[in-house]
Design a protein around this motif. Structure first.
Motif, PDB file in Angstrom:
ATOM      1  N   TYR A 252      49.952  48.307  42.079  1.00 30.92           N
ATOM      2  CA  TYR A 252      49.661  46.942  42.499  1.00 30.92           C
ATOM      3  C   TYR A 252      50.764  46.443  43.435  1.00 30.92           C
ATOM      4  O   TYR A 252      51.944  46.742  43.215  1.00 30.92           O
ATOM      5  CB  TYR A 252      49.530  46.019  41.291  1.00 30.92           C
TER       6      TYR A 252
ATOM      7  N   THR B 213      39.245  46.920  44.325  1.00 30.25           N
ATOM      8  CA  THR B 213      39.343  45.737  43.491  1.00 30.25           C
ATOM      9  C   THR B 213      39.523  46.170  42.045  1.00 30.25           C
ATOM     10  O   THR B 213      38.848  47.080  41.570  1.00 30.25           O
ATOM     11  CB  THR B 213      38.069  44.874  43.634  1.00 30.25           C
ATOM     12  N   ASP B 214      40.453  45.521  41.364  1.00 28.37           N
ATOM     13  CA  ASP B 214      40.706  45.824  39.954  1.00 28.37           C
ATOM     14  C   ASP B 214      39.528  45.297  39.137  1.00 28.37           C
ATOM     15  O   ASP B 214      39.212  44.110  39.183  1.00 28.37           O
ATOM     16  CB  ASP B 214      42.018  45.163  39.524  1.00 28.37           C
ATOM     17  N   LYS B 215      38.885  46.158  38.408  1.00 28.30           N
ATOM     18  CA  LYS B 215      37.715  45.768  37.621  1.00 28.30           C
ATOM     19  C   LYS B 215      38.081  44.811  36.479  1.00 28.30           C
ATOM     20  O   LYS B 215      37.247  44.052  36.014  1.00 28.30           O
ATOM     21  CB  LYS B 215      37.018  47.017  37.088  1.00 28.30           C
ATOM     22  N   GLN B 216      39.341  44.849  36.043  1.00 29.04           N
ATOM     23  CA  GLN B 216      39.809  43.961  34.976  1.00 29.04           C
ATOM     24  C   GLN B 216      40.132  42.556  35.490  1.00 29.04           C
ATOM     25  O   GLN B 216      40.028  41.588  34.758  1.00 29.04           O
ATOM     26  CB  GLN B 216      41.057  44.547  34.312  1.00 29.04           C
ATOM     27  N   ASP B 217      40.555  42.477  36.742  1.00 29.14           N
ATOM     28  CA  ASP B 217      40.950  41.204  37.341  1.00 29.14           C
ATOM     29  C   ASP B 217      40.550  41.233  38.815  1.00 29.14           C
ATOM     30  O   ASP B 217      41.244  41.818  39.642  1.00 29.14           O
ATOM     31  CB  ASP B 217      42.465  41.006  37.187  1.00 29.14           C
ATOM     32  N   LEU B 218      39.442  40.606  39.136  1.00 31.23           N
ATOM     33  CA  LEU B 218      38.880  40.680  40.479  1.00 31.23           C
ATOM     34  C   LEU B 218      39.747  40.006  41.544  1.00 31.23           C
ATOM     35  O   LEU B 218      39.493  40.151  42.726  1.00 31.23           O
ATOM     36  CB  LEU B 218      37.470  40.086  40.496  1.00 31.23           C
ATOM     37  N   ARG B 219      40.800  39.292  41.121  1.00 33.33           N
ATOM     38  CA  ARG B 219      41.720  38.676  42.086  1.00 33.33           C
ATOM     39  C   ARG B 219      42.744  39.678  42.600  1.00 33.33           C
ATOM     40  O   ARG B 219      43.407  39.440  43.587  1.00 33.33           O
ATOM     41  CB  ARG B 219      42.460  37.505  41.436  1.00 33.33           C
ATOM     42  N   LYS B 220      42.885  40.798  41.903  1.00 34.44           N
ATOM     43  CA  LYS B 220      43.895  41.797  42.255  1.00 34.44           C
ATOM     44  C   LYS B 220      43.232  43.024  42.852  1.00 34.44           C
ATOM     45  O   LYS B 220      42.068  43.288  42.597  1.00 34.44           O
ATOM     46  CB  LYS B 220      44.671  42.221  40.996  1.00 34.44           C
TER      47      LYS B 220
ATOM     48  N   LYS C 118      44.000  47.311  43.502  1.00 35.51           N
ATOM     49  CA  LYS C 118      44.795  48.468  43.118  1.00 35.51           C
ATOM     50  C   LYS C 118      44.843  49.428  44.302  1.00 35.51           C
ATOM     51  O   LYS C 118      43.859  49.606  45.005  1.00 35.51           O
ATOM     52  CB  LYS C 118      44.140  49.144  41.917  1.00 35.51           C
TER      53      LYS C 118
END
Length: 120
Positions: A33, A65-72, A74
């Motif tokens: 990240y 896009t991080d599937k756990q947090d769409l704002r972040k 990877k």
């Protein structure tokens, strides 16, 4: 360290990488990240963002896009990014040999072990 980086620069230029970009590629597996990369590389966030854009444009990184947090998002190395990183390891080994002299068998094993640890 400065002279070691000077020895690396010509080979990294062939890969279209600057030293900071090489170390960014080196750090992506452990720190996928951007905020983590900034902390690991001790660089300001905007600098890391700039470097990410450059190596992404070169085809060495991809964002997901991080599937756990769409704002972040990877970062992962692409196949060509992994190849550039491996070539960078080879250049680093040559630069270290130049600075430290030709290593004996024990030192060569240690260099290979160190390279393997860096790639894990």
């Amino acid at each position: 360290m400065h002279t070691l980086i000077e020895d690396l620069e010509p080979g990294l230029e062939e890969l279209k990488l600057e030293p900071k970009e090489f170390f960014l590629l080196y750090s992506v597996d452990e720190n996928p990240y951007p905020a983590e990369l900034a902390r690991a590389l001790l660089l300001p966030g905007p600098t890391v963002s700039f470097l990410i854009k450059r190596v992404e444009k070169a085809g060495y990184l991809k964002r997901e896009t991080d599937k756990q947090d769409l704002r972040k998002f990877k970062l992962t190395l692409t196949k060509s990014g992994r190849a550039a990183l491996n070539r960078g390891y080879e250049l680093l080994e040559v630069a270290l040999q130049k600075r430290l002299g030709k290593p004996n068998a024990t030192a060569r094993v240690a260099l290979v072990d160190a390279r393997d640890l860096m790639s894990d």
